[in-house]
Scaffold this active site. Structure first.
Site, mmCIF file in Angstrom:
data_model
loop_
_atom_site.group_PDB
_atom_site.id
_atom_site.type_symbol
_atom_site.label_atom_id
_atom_site.label_comp_id
_atom_site.label_asym_id
_atom_site.label_seq_id
_atom_site.Cartn_x
_atom_site.Cartn_y
_atom_site.Cartn_z
ATOM 1 N N GLY A 1 -2.223 23.779 -2.768
ATOM 2 C CA GLY A 1 -1.060 24.027 -1.813
ATOM 3 C C GLY A 1 0.159 23.840 -2.818
ATOM 4 C CE1 TYR B 1 3.225 15.269 7.075
ATOM 5 C CE2 TYR B 1 4.899 16.474 8.488
ATOM 6 C CZ TYR B 1 4.196 16.206 7.646
ATOM 7 O OH TYR B 1 4.357 16.985 6.461
ATOM 8 C CB THR C 1 0.665 12.266 -6.540
ATOM 9 O OG1 THR C 1 1.867 12.547 -5.620
ATOM 10 C CG2 THR C 1 0.961 11.165 -7.521
ATOM 11 N N GLY C 2 -1.167 14.735 -5.818
ATOM 12 C CA GLY C 2 -1.575 15.726 -4.900
ATOM 13 C C GLY C 2 -1.432 17.111 -5.273
ATOM 14 N N GLY C 3 -2.036 17.216 -6.645
ATOM 15 C CA GLY C 3 -1.755 18.448 -7.364
ATOM 16 C C GLY C 3 -2.843 19.580 -7.457
ATOM 17 C CB SER D 1 8.029 17.273 6.398
ATOM 18 O OG SER D 1 7.671 17.929 7.509
#
Length: 243
Positions: free
Chosen positions: A17, A150, A12-14, A137
Protein backbone atom coordinates in the site's frame (compact mmCIF):
# COMPACT_ATOMS: atom_id res chain seq x y z
CA UNK A 1 19.76 15.00 -8.41
CA UNK A 2 16.79 13.53 -6.55
CA UNK A 3 14.79 15.43 -3.96
CA UNK A 4 16.01 13.09 -1.22
CA UNK A 5 19.56 12.61 -2.43
CA UNK A 6 21.74 11.40 0.44
CA UNK A 7 18.86 11.24 2.93
CA UNK A 8 18.04 8.27 5.15
CA UNK A 9 14.42 7.37 5.83
CA UNK A 10 12.56 4.93 8.06
CA UNK A 11 9.12 3.80 6.88
CA UNK A 12 7.03 1.57 9.12
CA UNK A 13 4.41 -0.58 7.47
CA UNK A 14 6.42 -0.53 4.27
CA UNK A 15 5.45 -3.88 2.77
CA UNK A 16 2.26 -2.87 0.93
CA UNK A 17 0.00 0.00 0.00
CA UNK A 18 1.06 3.53 0.88
CA UNK A 19 4.22 2.48 2.73
CA UNK A 20 5.54 0.42 -0.16
CA UNK A 21 4.70 3.13 -2.69
CA UNK A 22 6.49 5.71 -0.52
CA UNK A 23 9.55 3.50 -0.15
CA UNK A 24 9.81 3.16 -3.93
CA UNK A 25 9.51 6.87 -4.62
CA UNK A 26 11.90 7.79 -1.78
CA UNK A 27 14.55 5.44 -3.19
CA UNK A 28 13.93 6.75 -6.70
CA UNK A 29 14.57 10.26 -5.36
CA UNK A 30 17.91 9.28 -3.84
CA UNK A 31 17.12 8.13 -0.30
CA UNK A 32 18.38 5.08 1.56
CA UNK A 33 15.33 3.48 3.15
CA UNK A 34 14.61 1.14 6.06
CA UNK A 35 11.19 -0.51 5.84
CA UNK A 36 9.40 -2.58 8.45
CA UNK A 37 6.70 -5.20 8.30
CA UNK A 38 5.30 -7.82 10.64
CA UNK A 39 5.52 -10.78 8.25
CA UNK A 40 8.96 -11.82 7.01
CA UNK A 41 7.80 -13.20 3.65
CA UNK A 42 5.95 -10.01 2.75
CA UNK A 43 8.91 -7.95 3.95
CA UNK A 44 11.33 -9.93 1.79
CA UNK A 45 9.05 -9.51 -1.23
CA UNK A 46 8.80 -5.75 -0.63
CA UNK A 47 12.58 -5.36 -0.34
CA UNK A 48 13.03 -7.21 -3.62
CA UNK A 49 10.34 -5.04 -5.23
CA UNK A 50 11.94 -1.80 -4.02
CA UNK A 51 15.36 -2.88 -5.28
CA UNK A 52 18.49 -0.97 -4.29
CA UNK A 53 19.23 1.14 -1.21
CA UNK A 54 16.78 -0.57 1.12
CA UNK A 55 16.98 -2.68 4.25
CA UNK A 56 14.00 -4.59 5.62
CA UNK A 57 13.59 -5.04 9.38
CA UNK A 58 10.92 -7.45 10.58
CA UNK A 59 8.89 -6.15 13.48
CA UNK A 60 5.60 -4.88 14.91
CA UNK A 61 5.40 -1.11 15.38
CA UNK A 62 3.40 -1.63 18.58
CA UNK A 63 6.17 -3.78 20.09
CA UNK A 64 8.77 -1.58 21.78
CA UNK A 65 11.45 -4.28 21.67
CA UNK A 66 10.96 -4.53 17.91
CA UNK A 67 11.35 -0.76 17.60
CA UNK A 68 14.58 -0.89 19.62
CA UNK A 69 15.88 -3.54 17.24
CA UNK A 70 14.87 -1.39 14.26
CA UNK A 71 16.88 1.58 15.44
CA UNK A 72 19.85 -0.56 16.46
CA UNK A 73 19.87 -1.78 12.84
CA UNK A 74 19.67 1.81 11.61
CA UNK A 75 22.55 2.93 13.84
CA UNK A 76 24.72 0.02 12.75
CA UNK A 77 24.11 0.72 9.07
CA UNK A 78 23.92 4.50 8.70
CA UNK A 79 24.32 6.18 12.12
CA UNK A 80 21.62 8.83 11.57
CA UNK A 81 18.31 9.34 9.79
CA UNK A 82 16.59 12.34 8.21
CA UNK A 83 13.00 11.16 7.74
CA UNK A 84 10.61 9.09 9.84
CA UNK A 85 7.39 8.06 8.10
CA UNK A 86 5.30 6.42 10.84
CA UNK A 87 2.90 4.77 8.46
CA UNK A 88 2.09 1.41 10.08
CA UNK A 89 -1.56 1.25 11.01
CA UNK A 90 -4.65 -0.87 11.08
CA UNK A 91 -8.32 -0.20 10.43
CA UNK A 92 -11.40 -2.28 11.20
CA UNK A 93 -15.11 -1.57 11.21
CA UNK A 94 -16.99 -2.08 14.48
CA UNK A 95 -20.35 -0.49 15.37
CA UNK A 96 -20.55 1.13 18.80
CA UNK A 97 -22.48 -1.75 20.32
CA UNK A 98 -19.97 -4.20 18.88
CA UNK A 99 -16.75 -2.55 20.09
CA UNK A 100 -14.74 -4.89 22.28
CA UNK A 101 -11.72 -4.26 24.47
CA UNK A 102 -9.71 -6.37 22.04
CA UNK A 103 -10.77 -4.18 19.11
CA UNK A 104 -9.97 -0.97 20.98
CA UNK A 105 -6.58 -2.20 22.18
CA UNK A 106 -5.59 -3.44 18.73
CA UNK A 107 -6.44 -0.15 17.02
CA UNK A 108 -4.86 2.10 19.64
CA UNK A 109 -1.79 -0.08 20.22
CA UNK A 110 -0.79 0.06 16.55
CA UNK A 111 -2.16 3.43 15.47
CA UNK A 112 -1.33 5.48 18.56
CA UNK A 113 1.17 3.74 20.83
CA UNK A 114 3.12 2.42 17.86
CA UNK A 115 3.34 5.86 16.25
CA UNK A 116 4.37 7.56 19.50
CA UNK A 117 7.24 5.20 20.21
CA UNK A 118 8.31 4.94 16.57
CA UNK A 119 8.98 8.68 16.70
CA UNK A 120 10.30 8.85 20.26
CA UNK A 121 12.86 6.13 19.67
CA UNK A 122 13.95 7.74 16.40
CA UNK A 123 14.90 11.06 18.00
CA UNK A 124 18.35 10.06 19.32
CA UNK A 125 19.42 9.04 15.81
CA UNK A 126 17.58 11.76 13.91
CA UNK A 127 19.45 14.69 12.41
CA UNK A 128 18.36 18.21 13.26
CA UNK A 129 16.27 19.63 10.45
CA UNK A 130 14.61 16.29 9.75
CA UNK A 131 11.03 15.45 8.86
CA UNK A 132 8.44 13.40 10.75
CA UNK A 133 5.40 12.24 8.79
CA UNK A 134 2.45 10.41 10.34
CA UNK A 135 -0.25 8.63 8.36
CA UNK A 136 -3.61 9.94 9.48
CA UNK A 137 -7.02 9.58 7.84
CA UNK A 138 -10.06 11.57 6.83
CA UNK A 139 -11.79 9.42 9.46
CA UNK A 140 -10.27 11.71 12.09
CA UNK A 141 -12.69 14.49 11.11
CA UNK A 142 -15.50 12.69 9.23
CA UNK A 143 -18.08 10.66 11.09
CA UNK A 144 -18.41 7.22 9.50
CA UNK A 145 -20.57 4.41 10.92
CA UNK A 146 -18.39 1.68 12.41
CA UNK A 147 -15.16 3.67 12.23
CA UNK A 148 -15.37 5.69 15.45
CA UNK A 149 -12.50 3.91 17.20
CA UNK A 150 -10.30 4.06 14.12
CA UNK A 151 -11.16 7.73 13.63
CA UNK A 152 -10.37 8.48 17.26
CA UNK A 153 -6.95 6.87 16.90
CA UNK A 154 -6.17 9.07 13.91
CA UNK A 155 -7.41 12.17 15.73
CA UNK A 156 -4.95 11.33 18.51
CA UNK A 157 -1.96 11.35 16.19
CA UNK A 158 -3.14 14.65 14.73
CA UNK A 159 -2.68 16.10 18.18
CA UNK A 160 0.75 14.46 18.51
CA UNK A 161 1.90 16.56 15.57
CA UNK A 162 0.60 19.78 17.13
CA UNK A 163 2.59 19.11 20.28
CA UNK A 164 5.72 17.85 18.55
CA UNK A 165 5.83 20.86 16.23
CA UNK A 166 6.40 23.03 19.31
CA UNK A 167 8.58 20.57 21.24
CA UNK A 168 10.99 19.95 18.37
CA UNK A 169 11.25 23.46 16.96
CA UNK A 170 14.70 24.07 18.48
CA UNK A 171 15.98 21.08 16.52
CA UNK A 172 14.21 22.34 13.37
CA UNK A 173 12.46 18.98 13.03
CA UNK A 174 9.20 19.35 11.16
CA UNK A 175 6.19 17.15 11.99
CA UNK A 176 3.14 16.75 9.76
CA UNK A 177 0.17 14.43 9.28
CA UNK A 178 -0.64 13.00 5.86
CA UNK A 179 -4.33 12.05 5.79
CA UNK A 180 -5.62 9.93 2.91
CA UNK A 181 -9.18 9.33 1.92
CA UNK A 182 -10.18 5.88 0.60
CA UNK A 183 -7.10 4.42 -1.10
CA UNK A 184 -6.83 1.18 -3.09
CA UNK A 185 -4.69 -0.78 -0.62
CA UNK A 186 -4.84 -4.33 0.76
CA UNK A 187 -6.19 -2.94 4.05
CA UNK A 188 -9.08 -1.27 2.24
CA UNK A 189 -9.74 -4.41 0.21
CA UNK A 190 -10.11 -6.39 3.45
CA UNK A 191 -12.96 -4.17 4.71
CA UNK A 192 -16.70 -4.66 4.02
CA UNK A 193 -17.01 -3.52 0.43
CA UNK A 194 -20.52 -2.11 0.86
CA UNK A 195 -19.20 0.25 3.55
CA UNK A 196 -16.20 1.21 1.42
CA UNK A 197 -18.52 1.85 -1.52
CA UNK A 198 -20.55 4.32 0.53
CA UNK A 199 -17.39 6.18 1.52
CA UNK A 200 -16.17 6.34 -2.08
CA UNK A 201 -19.58 7.61 -3.21
CA UNK A 202 -19.01 10.68 -1.02
CA UNK A 203 -15.66 11.53 -2.66
CA UNK A 204 -16.15 14.52 -4.98
CA UNK A 205 -13.60 13.14 -7.44
CA UNK A 206 -15.74 10.01 -7.68
CA UNK A 207 -13.07 7.37 -7.16
CA UNK A 208 -10.58 5.82 -4.78
CA UNK A 209 -7.08 7.19 -4.63
CA UNK A 210 -3.99 5.21 -5.53
CA UNK A 211 -1.05 4.56 -3.16
CA UNK A 212 1.30 6.45 -5.52
CA UNK A 213 -0.83 9.58 -5.16
CA UNK A 214 -0.34 9.52 -1.39
CA UNK A 215 3.35 8.63 -1.75
CA UNK A 216 3.93 11.75 -3.83
CA UNK A 217 2.47 13.86 -1.03
CA UNK A 218 4.73 12.05 1.44
CA UNK A 219 7.69 12.96 -0.78
CA UNK A 220 6.68 16.61 -0.58
CA UNK A 221 6.57 16.50 3.24
CA UNK A 222 9.87 14.60 3.40
CA UNK A 223 11.78 16.92 1.09
CA UNK A 224 13.01 20.50 1.16
CA UNK A 225 9.99 21.42 -0.97
CA UNK A 226 8.10 21.66 2.35
CA UNK A 227 10.85 23.45 4.28
CA UNK A 228 8.37 25.98 5.73
CA UNK A 229 5.60 23.45 6.40
CA UNK A 230 5.10 22.00 9.87
CA UNK A 231 2.21 21.12 12.14
CA UNK A 232 -0.26 20.63 9.29
CA UNK A 233 -2.67 17.90 8.24
CA UNK A 234 -2.33 17.41 4.48
CA UNK A 235 -5.38 15.68 3.02
CA UNK A 236 -5.00 13.45 -0.04
CA UNK A 237 -8.64 12.51 -0.23
CA UNK A 238 -10.24 13.59 -3.49
CA UNK A 239 -12.11 16.24 -1.52
CA UNK A 240 -13.77 13.78 0.90
CA UNK A 241 -12.91 15.76 4.08
CA UNK A 242 -13.31 19.17 2.49
CA UNK A 243 -17.07 19.24 1.97
Amino acid sequence: MGKLQGKVAVITGGTAGIGLAAAKIFVAEGAYVFVTGRRQKELDDAVQDIGDNVIGVQGDAANLADLDRLYETVKAATAQIDIVFANAGVGEFAPLEGVTEEHFDKIFDINVKGVLFTVQKALPVMRDGGSIILTGSVASIKGTPGLAVYGASKAAIRNFVRGWTVELKDRRIRANVLSPGPIATPMTAAQPQEAIGKIVSAVPMGRMGEPDEVAKAALFLASADSSFVTGIELFVDGGRAQI
